[in-house]
Each structure stands twice: as structure tokens, then as C-alpha cells.
Design a protein around this motif. Structure first.
Motif: not given
Length: 377
Positions: A159, A296, A334
Motif C-alpha cells: 500500500g 489497495p 492498511s
């Protein structure tokens, strides 16, 4: 609740911009375009000063400086496709004296709105929260500014993208209806789903080109030839009913219209299960089908933000307190909080750059594969 959620089409946006120009806005004269461009450059220069200053700070000094600057700005404009944005904004507004306005659409409409407004030198948003593909395009077009700091460094490596940062991941999983697929009968691999015994019991989703490209390349990296991989996917498609949209597909899975989905979002399955639907992606053995494909979704700072400090503060918020809010919505953040739901699993990232560089190739190949399936009317 002070924030305002605006949902309208890009066509309406474009028309509004045109009417504004005709009505005597600062960019409406013969030299308006040049003046508008100059104004955008000046705004970008001011935003860069703030971004660079904050990017160089850490810890409590960063937080205090950012809060002071952001509350002085007092406003923040967000464009997003994140369906959980309302809860994030509510928490942010409770914490800070900043009035947030939100435009929410699908990822494509968010992208088009930003590009159209930027073309017209209309600086509509400070911050964007949407899918990887659209963020990559915005970065390629030079519309984003780097976000740096301790929080970004904590984000999963998949990410930490160029120009933007993941706040959460769409995690593609094999899910199933527990009334149709009993414990012990769950598929243990994608290869199983190519077996004719699953004919009519599987579902694929028409837009999952990113999942397809990631798994396709994964099998190639494992030594399979392109012909073998293509044949493998065609066999799965031949067993499948093709749905349009993950939400619709999830509802049909819950209703038992098919037994298994090859690329459900984990949060779609988990939310349905939490509401009592007979669905899961966790087998009795505890080991789901692997690899797990992850894509992501993230946040980015607009280069021309009129409220750059507020934009940075929201980025920090979404990567701290916001992670808890996302987890409560069954999202996989994340920055893992508590037990990492992907720990110990084979995780493969969607090949974002490949999709950006060769979009037509993958769109065409996936469409060809799906021709073997049965479209859901």
C-alpha cells in the motif's frame, strides 16, 4: 452532523462548471484560462509549502502543528468512492473544528470529476479517497502530492504507492453459502473449482479484471504456460454464473443462487455473515483458499488543495483512529490493528502498474474468459 454528502453525476458537474464560466467567474474572460491557470499554480505553491513542512515533522510536533494549521483553515473537501466515509468524517469532525464536505460516487465518477474540474482550473477537492487504479491515473496525470511520515511507513508494503497511500485493502476471497456447501466440502484451491462437478455452482464477477490479472500472473510465475492458465480460467468460467457488482453477487450468494464465489470481497462476506446470512470464507480447517489477492484502496493529497493542512490531518486520522472505524466495518486496514487477518496466508498484490500500462489487454482477455460462463439476467 455537519458534513454534506453530495451525490450527482459528472455530467451535472461539467454543466455547472460551464454555466459558472458563462456567468462571469474569474476565468470567464478571454484571458480567463490563463488567469485560472496562474491561480491554480499559486494555490499549488502554497499547498506545497504546507505539505513539505508537515512531511518533515514527526510525533507530537507534527500533530500539534497540523491541528493548528488545519483548524485555522476550517474546511476540507473530500471526493471519495469509500462507502464507509460517513463514519470516518463523523469521527474526524468530532475530534477537530473542521467542516467537511463530501462528494461520493463510484471510483470512475470520482476520477472523471477531478480530471474535469482540474482541466477547468476549478479546485474542487483537497483530498481523494478511492481505488488504486483511479489513484494511479491521478498520480500519472500529476494531480497528487506525496504524503510522507511515520504512519505511511507503517502501511503494508503493498500500500505504499507512488503518490498515494493505502488506507485499506479490498481482499479477494473464495466465499461460499454454508447451506449449499457443507463443512468439509469447501473448495481448498482454485484448481478444484475448474472441476466439472462445480458446474453451475460457482460465480465470477464481470468487473474483477484486477483479481484476474493478479491470479493469472501468479500462476505464470509458478511455472504454468499462458495456454495452461487461460485453459484453467476458462474451465472455472464454464462452471460459473457471471454477476455484475460485488454487492449484487453477495446478495445472490446469501440467497443461495450459487454455492461459491471465486473473488468476493472479504468485507462483503463478513458483513453479510454478521447480519445472519449463511456465508463465510473461513473453512472448518481454518485455512482459506490461497493465494489471497489484495488490492489497495487509498488516500491522496491534491496538489492544488486549498486546505492542505486539513487534507494531511485527515490522512493522519484515517491511518490512526480511522483504522479502528474501518475494522468495525469489517474492512482490512492498511495498518493492522490487533490480530492481522492475513497473517500466515499467501498474499498476492494486484499488479497495478501492469493494469495501468496494459488495460485493454487485460480487459479483453477477461471478457474472453467470461464468455464461457452464464450471464445472470
Amino acid at each position: 452532523m455537519r458534513h454534506h454528502v453530495i451525490v450527482r453525476s459528472v455530467a451535472i458537474t461539467a454543466a455547472a462548471l460551464l454555466l459558472a464560466a458563462c456567468g462571469g467567474s474569474p476565468t470567464a474572460s478571454d484571458n480567463g484560462s490563463a488567469r485560472g491557470n496562474d491561480a491554480a499554480k499559486q494555490t499549488a505553491a502554497k499547498a506545497q509549502e504546507v505539505y513539505d513542512r508537515i512531511n518533515g515533522l514527526t510525533g507530537e510536533e507534527r500533530r500539534k502543528t497540523l491541528v493548528e494549521l488545519a483548524e485555522k483553515e476550517g474546511k476540507l473537501s473530500i471526493y471519495t468512492s469509500n462507502t464507509d466515509m460517513d463514519k470516518l468524517v463523523e469521527g474526524f469532525e468530532d475530534a477537530y473544528d473542521i467542516d467537511v464536505s463530501v462528494y461520493r460516487g463510484n471510483s470512475e465518477s470520482v476520477l472523471q470529476r477531478i480530471l474535469q474540474e482540474q482541466q477547468a482550473n476549478y479546485l474542487g477537492n483537497d483530498f481523494v479517497d478511492t481505488n488504486a487504479g483511479e489513484l494511479n491515473i491521478l498520480n500519472k496525470e500529476g494531480k497528487l502530492y506525496p504524503y510522507k511520515g511515520e504512519l505511511r511507513d507503517k502501511v503494508r508494503k503493498e500500500g505504499q504507492a507512488e503518490g498515494w497511500t493505502a488506507s485499506r485493502f479490498n481482499v479477494f476471497v473464495v466465499g461460499w453459502n454454508t447451506n449449499r456447501v457443507k463443512p468439509g466440502q469447501e473448495p481448498k484451491s482454485f484448481e478444484e473449482l475448474a472441476d466439472p462437478k462445480w458446474k453451475g455452482q460457482v460465480s465470477m464477477e464481470v468487473g474483477d479484471v484486477d483479481w484476474f490479472a493478479g491470479l493469472y500472473k501468479y500462476y505464470q510465475d509458478q511455472g504454468k504456460s499462458e495456454a495452461e492458465v487461460k485453459d484453467f480460467f476458462t474451465k472455472i468460467a464454464a462452471n460459473s454464473k457471471v454477476a455484475k457488482g460485488h454487492t449484487t453477487q453477495g446478495e445472490l450468494l446469501s440467497a443461495g443462487q450459487f454455492g461459491v464465489t471465486v473473488s468476493s470481497y472479504s468485507h462483503t462476506v463478513d458483513k453479510a455473515a454478521d447480519k445472519g446470512a449463511p456465508v463465510t470464507w473461513h473453512p472448518a480447517s481454518g485455512v482459506p483458499v490461497q493465494p489471497i489477492l489484495v488490492r489497495p484502496n487509498g488516500v491522496a493529497l491534491m496538489k492544488t488543495a486549498t486546505n492542505p493542512a486539513a487534507a494531511m490531518l485527515f490522512a493522519d486520522w484515517e491511518l490512526t483512529e480511522g483504522q479502528k472505524i474501518l475494522a468495525d466495518a469489517f474492512r482490512i486496514g492498511s495498518i493492522p490493528t490487533g490480530k492481522d487477518p492475513l497473517a500466515g496466508l499467501k498474499v498476492v498484490a494486484v499488479p497495478e502498474q501492469e493494469l495501468l500500462d496494459n488495460a485493454k489487454k487485460w480487459d479483453s482477455l477477461y471478457a474472453e474468459i467470461l464468455e464461457a460462463g452464464q450471464e445472470i439476467k
